[in-house]
Design an enzyme around this catalytic site. Structure first.
Site, PDB file in Angstrom:
ATOM      1  N   HIS A 426      77.954 100.350  -8.273  1.00  0.00           N
ATOM      2  CA  HIS A 426      78.530 101.288  -7.851  1.00  0.00           C
ATOM      3  C   HIS A 426      77.996 101.140  -6.551  1.00  0.00           C
ATOM      4  O   HIS A 426      78.634 101.952  -5.027  1.00  0.00           O
ATOM      5  CB  HIS A 426      77.356 103.102  -8.002  1.00  0.00           C
ATOM      6  CG  HIS A 426      78.501 104.144  -8.025  1.00  0.00           C
ATOM      7  ND1 HIS A 426      79.512 104.410  -7.294  1.00  0.00           N
ATOM      8  CD2 HIS A 426      78.228 105.515  -7.967  1.00  0.00           C
ATOM      9  CE1 HIS A 426      80.337 105.572  -6.896  1.00  0.00           C
ATOM     10  NE2 HIS A 426      78.903 106.573  -7.935  1.00  0.00           N
ATOM     11  N   ASP A 430      83.304 102.713  -5.604  1.00  0.00           N
ATOM     12  CA  ASP A 430      83.305 104.078  -5.252  1.00  0.00           C
ATOM     13  C   ASP A 430      84.016 104.386  -6.761  1.00  0.00           C
ATOM     14  O   ASP A 430      84.815 103.356  -7.772  1.00  0.00           O
ATOM     15  CB  ASP A 430      84.552 104.608  -4.537  1.00  0.00           C
ATOM     16  CG  ASP A 430      83.247 104.759  -3.107  1.00  0.00           C
ATOM     17  OD1 ASP A 430      81.840 104.543  -3.326  1.00  0.00           O
ATOM     18  OD2 ASP A 430      84.048 104.244  -2.206  1.00  0.00           O
TER      19      ASP A 430
END
EC number: 2.3.1.61
Length: 455
Positions: A426, A430
């Site tokens: 992450h 995204d």
């Protein structure tokens, strides 16, 4: 005189020939000289004598063992740049006879096992590293005394013929005793001393059965033992912990209707096998779909360089396919998947899988990789969250195909469904990009025409 010279030449030639053969003993006489032409046809006064001091006194001299034997030292082969050392596991012992290219030991490294074969036929003279010892590239491993051709394996000796049973001595038959005369009258029955009395059945007490030995209370084993982690397992543990400590891992899920891909496989698997001599499986469909999605979402194919704080975008697609082996999980790499078709992918998967099962994967087969696919469905896994394989940024987890009721066009139908999971870093990827990537894979697997039309 001429005849005597010829006789001496012939005798000397025979002696020299016997010496050259190496297997015949040459015995020196205890006389002060040896007469080569001594015999009844020659007078003793004109003997041709060769002094015994000029003749070799050799007994059972073999030239082949001295001239052809050679001792060589076998060293550890060079490792890949990412591997510095390994642990030795010996397959042979001192004194064992080995043939050329026969495996003598195996060196287990962080990523794979390297087999060290014998460079020639010979006998192992010494092991220079203990079993389990650590070695680096170029370390001397063992010494080998080279011999000629490898000794042929002795054929199993034929079972000795069963010995003929010895004839037992014949025993003269003894005539049986004469039979007793058959009685013509029944013998008198003696009357009981006490009269028999009848008892009711209820009064008869049953005989008590002997008491059973009570089984002892079951005591479970409470022992334990320890085993040293092999290098591959240590490396797997280290890399997975590094990924957990470094990446901000997040997993997103989706489900795929496998009806169309199953129908396509059932319709074309025979023709595919006939043309390419390969079985058409589901893994090639997911590999091709992943390459298609990686081209649409290049950030999933990228990685963060923590040293320079840069994002490295790879213009090539190398997909690692996780394969379970008895030693641990290995991830051989299919390179340049974007240029492959289904047959190329299936062929590469088959070759890498065969090498993994035979423990013949080289370091080069597992180096690199920009994306990984793990298929836990082959073991029956229904749902799982895979861990990223560094230095990558995402991994796709496949699971078992299960018939489930789903709503299709407002109606409930039973379809073969598979859950898929995408674990991603992450820090770089995204949620929108991860979900879009997974939906691209779903669309390409559910309808392979998407790949043909580049939709």
């Amino acid at each position: 005189m001429l005849s005597r010279s010829r006789c001496a030449s012939r005798a000397f030639s025979r002696s020299l020939s016997a010496f050259q053969k190496g297997n015949c003993p040459l015995v020196r006489r205890s006389l002060p000289g040896i007469s080569l032409c001594q015999g009844p046809g020659y007078p003793d006064s004109r003997k041709t004598v060769i002094n015994s001091s000029n003749i070799f006194s050799v007994r059972f001299f073999r030239t082949t063992a001295v001239c052809k034997d050679d001792v060589i030292t076998v060293k550890t082969p060079a490792f890949a740049e990412s591997v510095t050392e390994g642990d030795v596991r010996w397959e042979k012992a001192v004194g064992d006879t080995v043939a050329e290219d026969e495996v003598v030991c195996e060196i287990e490294t962080d990523k794979t096992s390297v087999q060290v074969p014998s460079p020639a036929n010979g006998v192992i003279e010494a092991l220079l590293v203990p079993d389990g010892g650590k070695v680096e590239g170029g370390t001397p491993l063992f010494t080998l005394r080279k011999t000629g051709a490898a000794p042929a394996k002795a054929k199993p000796a034929a079972a000795p013929a069963a010995a003929a049973p010895k004839a037992e001595p014949t025993v003269s038959a003894v005539p049986p005793p004469p039979a007793a005369p058959i009685p013509t009258q029944m013998p008198p029955v003696p009357s009981p001393s006490q009269p028999l009395t009848s008892k009711p059945v209820s009064a008869v007490k049953p005989t008590a059965a002997p008491p059973r030995a009570e089984a002892g209370a079951g005591v479970g084993l409470r022992s334990e033992h320890r085993e040293k982690m092999n290098r591959m397992r240590q490396r797997i543990a280290q890399r997975l912990k590094e990924a957990q400590n470094t990446c901000a891992m997040l997993t997103t899920f989706n489900e795929i209707d496998m009806s169309n891909i199953q129908e396509m496989r059932a319709r074309h698997k025979d023709a595919f096998l006939k043309k390419h001599n390969l079985k058409l499986g589901f893994m090639s469909a997911f590999v091709k779909a992943s390459a298609f999605a990686l081209q649409e979402q290049p950030v999933v194919n990228a990685v963060i360089d923590d040293a320079t704080k840069e994002v490295v975008y790879r213009d090539y697609i190398d997909i690692s396919v996780a394969v379970a082996t008895p030693r641990g999980l290995v991830v051989p790499v299919i390179r340049n998947v974007e240029t492959m078709n289904y047959a190329d992918i299936e062929r590469t998967i088959s070759e890498l899988g065969e090498k993994a099962r035979k423990n013949e994967l080289a370091i080069e087969d597992m180096d690199g990789g920009t994306f990984t696919i793990s298929n836990g469905g082959v073991f029956g896994s229904l749902f799982g969250t895979p861990i990223i394989n560094p230095p990558q940024s995402a991994i796709l987890g496949m699971h078992a195909i299960v018939d489930r009721p789903v709503v299709i066009g407002g109606k409930v139908e039973v379809r073969p469904m598979m859950y898929v999971a995408l674990t991603y870093d992450h820090r770089l990827i995204d949620g929108r990009e991860a979900v879009t990537f997974l939906r691209k894979i779903k669309a390409a697997v559910e309808d392979p025409r998407v790949l043909l039309l580049d939709l």
